[in-house]
Design a protein around this motif. Structure first.
Motif, PDB file in Angstrom:
ATOM      1  N   LYS A 222     -95.349  55.749 -49.798  1.00 39.42           N
ATOM      2  CA  LYS A 222     -93.899  55.921 -49.942  1.00 39.42           C
ATOM      3  C   LYS A 222     -93.456  55.899 -51.404  1.00 39.42           C
ATOM      4  O   LYS A 222     -92.266  56.045 -51.694  1.00 39.42           O
ATOM      5  N   GLU A 344     -94.138  49.397 -31.991  1.00 42.28           N
ATOM      6  CA  GLU A 344     -94.817  49.891 -30.782  1.00 42.28           C
ATOM      7  C   GLU A 344     -95.036  48.750 -29.794  1.00 42.28           C
ATOM      8  O   GLU A 344     -95.105  48.970 -28.591  1.00 42.28           O
ATOM      9  N   ASP A 375     -92.534  57.949 -37.678  1.00 40.11           N
ATOM     10  CA  ASP A 375     -92.378  56.734 -36.896  1.00 40.11           C
ATOM     11  C   ASP A 375     -90.953  56.256 -36.717  1.00 40.11           C
ATOM     12  O   ASP A 375     -90.646  55.616 -35.713  1.00 40.11           O
TER      13      ASP A 375
HETATM   14  P1  AMP Z   1     -95.901  54.719 -41.774  1.00 38.34           P
HETATM   15  O1  AMP Z   1     -96.672  55.786 -41.088  1.00 38.34           O
HETATM   16  O2  AMP Z   1     -96.393  54.331 -43.107  1.00 38.34           O
HETATM   17  O3  AMP Z   1     -94.399  54.969 -41.719  1.00 38.34           O
HETATM   18  O4  AMP Z   1     -96.159  53.421 -40.897  1.00 38.34           O
HETATM   19  C1  AMP Z   1     -95.712  53.274 -39.594  1.00 38.34           C
HETATM   20  C2  AMP Z   1     -96.521  52.193 -38.961  1.00 38.34           C
HETATM   21  O5  AMP Z   1     -96.371  50.998 -39.688  1.00 38.34           O
HETATM   22  C3  AMP Z   1     -96.113  51.879 -37.535  1.00 38.34           C
HETATM   23  O6  AMP Z   1     -97.131  52.282 -36.667  1.00 38.34           O
HETATM   24  C4  AMP Z   1     -95.945  50.357 -37.529  1.00 38.34           C
HETATM   25  O7  AMP Z   1     -96.573  49.739 -36.424  1.00 38.34           O
HETATM   26  C5  AMP Z   1     -96.651  49.951 -38.802  1.00 38.34           C
HETATM   27  N1  AMP Z   1     -96.156  48.659 -39.315  1.00 38.34           N
HETATM   28  C6  AMP Z   1     -94.891  48.308 -39.578  1.00 38.34           C
HETATM   29  N2  AMP Z   1     -94.830  47.020 -39.953  1.00 38.34           N
HETATM   30  C7  AMP Z   1     -96.086  46.541 -39.931  1.00 38.34           C
HETATM   31  C8  AMP Z   1     -96.681  45.268 -40.200  1.00 38.34           C
HETATM   32  N3  AMP Z   1     -95.936  44.251 -40.589  1.00 38.34           N
HETATM   33  N4  AMP Z   1     -98.000  45.153 -40.055  1.00 38.34           N
HETATM   34  C9  AMP Z   1     -98.759  46.205 -39.668  1.00 38.34           C
HETATM   35  N5  AMP Z   1     -98.263  47.426 -39.403  1.00 38.34           N
HETATM   36  C10 AMP Z   1     -96.948  47.594 -39.529  1.00 38.34           C
END
Ligand code: AMP
Length: 416
Positions: A222, A344, A375
Motif C-alpha cells: 500500500k 473473513e 477485500d
Molecule cells: P490486502 O489484500 O492487503 O488488502 O489484505 C486483505 C487481507 O488482510 C484480508 O484477507 C484480511 O483477513 C487480512 N488482514 C487484515 N487484518 C489482519 C490482521 N490483523 N492479521 C492478519 N491478516 C489481516
C-alpha cells in the motif's frame, strides 16, 4: 470528443471491451454475474440505438494458449439472457472477419477469450527475461500485438472500452486497439465513466475533511498509495495487519501478529511525513488478540503495543473502533481500501464493521465515499452495505494505480 451518451450507434458496428472475467464453478456455471450486469448499460445503449455489438473480453490467465476451462463460450447463454437477444460466438477472436462483417443492426457477436493469443498481453512467451534475445523477442511481440489490435479494430466502426479492471494494462484490446480509431470513434463506456468520475472525486474534487482508510495485511503493498494520499488527505487511518508493523517500529511487542520486520523504518518515515504535512495519522491503540489464526480461537483485548507472547492481533479493539468511527463520521470525502482485521472470520470482523457503519453514516450526511480494492469490496458485500456507500469500484489493481496517481493506459488511449 465522442462520449457514450452523445454518440448515435444507429447502423454502426461497435467493438466493446468488457470485463467478463466472471468466476465459474467446476461445471462452468457462473457463480457471480456482477461483471456482466455492470456492462449492461453500455451494451444496451448500443443495441437500443440500433447498432451491432462485438463484445470482447479476457477470462482467467490462459497465458496465450487455448484452454477450454477459460472459454467465453461458457458464458454465451448468460450474456444472451442478460441482453434479451441471441448472441453469436466467434471461436477465435483473431479470425472473426466474416462473422463481424455479416452482423446486422441489433445483432451481437461474442469473441472468444482474447488471452488465448499471446498478442493480447503483448509479452514474449517461452523466453526468460535474462535471455540475451529477450529484448528482440519483446520488440517482435509488440509488432505482433499491433497487428492483432489492428485486426480487432477492423471488425468495427467504433471502439468502446468499458473494462475498468484491466485499464491499468497496455493490452491490445484495452489500449493499442484505440490507436486505430479517431477521437470521434472511440470512447469510454458508462462503467468506465463512473469509475473515472469516482476517482476524480477523491483525487481532484475533494470536499474536506478528506479521510483515507488503508487496511489489509501489509504496508509494502500500500506504500505507493499511502505516499500519494499523504499530500491530499486530512486524516489517514492505517489499520489491519499494518498496525503491528507500526507498533513494533515504535518499540511495541506484537507477539505473533503479522509484521513486516523489513518495513519498520518505512513505518517511522510515514509517521514523520504525516507530522510534517499536518496529516492526522490515526493508528489502532487496542486490538482483539487471538491465540490462533481461527474464528474459534480464544481472544483478549489488549494494547496494540503490548500483545502477549503466543498471541496475535486479529482485529481493531473497542477503543480503536470508536476513534476510527469518530474521524470517519466527520468526513466529507472518504476512500476505503482494505479491512481493519481478519473480517473473513465473523469473530474478527467488528473493526471492519465499525468502519463500514461509519462510512455509511457519513455518506447519509452528504459525504462522498469510495470503497475499492478487492477485500474492502468483499467486506461491504459481506455486511450488505454496498448500496449505502457512494461508489464501490470494480477495479482492484486499476483503482489502486489510479489512486497512486498513475495514468492508466486504457484511459489515456481514449482521452489522450
Ligand atoms: P490486502 O489484500 O492487503 O488488502 O489484505 C486483505 C487481507 O488482510 C484480508 O484477507 C484480511 O483477513 C487480512 N488482514 C487484515 N487484518 C489482519 C490482521 N490483523 N492479521 C492478519 N491478516 C489481516
Amino acid at each position: 470528443m465522442a462520449t457514450i451518451d452523445n454518440f448515435n450507434f444507429d447502423g454502426k458496428k461497435a467493438i466493446v471491451r468488457v470485463d467478463f472475467n466472471v468466476p465459474l464453478d467446476e461445471n462452468g456455471n457462473i457463480t457471480d454475474d456482477t461483471r456482466i450486469r455492470g456492462a449492461l448499460p453500455t451494451l444496451k445503449k448500443i443495441l437500443n440505438d440500433n447498432g451491432s455489438l462485438i463484445i470482447m473480453s479476457h477470462m482467467g490467465k490462459p497465458k496465450g494458449k487455448v484452454n477450454p476451462k477459460m472459454s467465453l463460450s461458457q458464458i454465451k447463454d448468460a450474456v444472451a439472457k442478460a441482453l434479451g437477444t441471441d448472441v453469436a460466438f466467434a471461436e477465435d477472436c483473431a479470425t472473426a472477419d466474416d462473422m463481424a462483417a455479416n452482423l446486422k443492426p441489433g445483432q451481437v457477436l461474442l469473441l472468444e477469450n482474447l488471452r488465448f493469443h499471446p498478442e493480447e498481453e503483448g509479452k514474449p512467451v517461452g523466453i526468460d527475461k535474462e535471455d540475451p534475445n529477450y529484448d528482440a523477442a519483446k520488440k517482435e511481440m509488440k509488432e505482433r500485438q499491433k497487428e492483432f489490435a489492428k485486426k480487432l479494430a477492423s471488425y468495427a466502426d467504433v471502439y468502446v472500452n468499458d473494462a475498468f479492471g484491466t485499464a491499468h494494462r497496455r493490452h491490445a484490446s484495452t489500449a493499442v486497439v484505440a490507436d486505430f480509431f479517431d477521437n470521434d470513434h472511440k470512447m469510454l463506456g458508462y462503467l468506465m465513466e463512473k469509475e473515472v468520475k469516482a476517482v476524480d472525486n477523491v483525487l481532484n474534487n475533494i470536499n474536506r475533511p478528506f479521510t483515507a482508510i488503508m487496511g489489509g495485511s501489509k504496508v509494502s503493498t500500500k506504500i505507493g498509495i499511502i505516499e500519494n494520499l499523504m499530500d491530499k488527505v486530512d486524516n489517514l487511518i492505517l489499520c489491519g495487519g499494518m498496525t503491528y508493523t507500526f507498533a513494533k517500529a515504535q518499540g511495541g511487542n506484537v507477539g505473533l501478529s503479522i509484521c513486516e520486520n523489513d518495513k519498520l523504518d518505512l513505518a517511522l518515515e510515514i509517521m514523520k511525513k504525516a507530522k510534517e504535512k499536518g496529516v492526522n495519522l490515526v493508528l489502532g491503540t487496542d486490538c482483539v488478540a487471538a491465540d490462533a489464526f481461527s474464528n474459534d480461537a480464544n481472544t483478549q483485548i489488549c494494547s496494540a503495543m503490548d500483545i502477549p507472547e503466543g498471541w496475535e492481533g486479529m482485529d481493531a479493539g473497542p477503543e480503536t473502533r470508536k476513534a476510527f468511527a469518530d474521524v470517519i463520521r466527520n468526513s466529507k470525502t472518504i476512500l476505503w481500501n482494505g479491512p481493519a482485521g481478519v473480517f473473513e472470520f465473523d469473530n474478527f470482523s467488528a473493526g471492519s464493521r465499525a468502519i463500514a457503519d461509519a462510512v455509511v453514516e457519513a455518506t447519509k450526511n452528504g459525504a462522498f465515499s469510495l470503497v475499492g480494492g478487492g477485500d474492502s469490496v468483499a467486506c461491504v458485500n459481506k455486511f450488505g452495505l454496498a448500496d449505502e456507500v457512494s461508489y464501490v469500484s470494480t477495479g482492484g489493481g486499476a483503482l489502486l494505480e489510479a489512486i497512486e496517481g498513475k495514468v492508466l493506459p486504457g484511459i489515456a488511449a481514449i482521452k489522450g
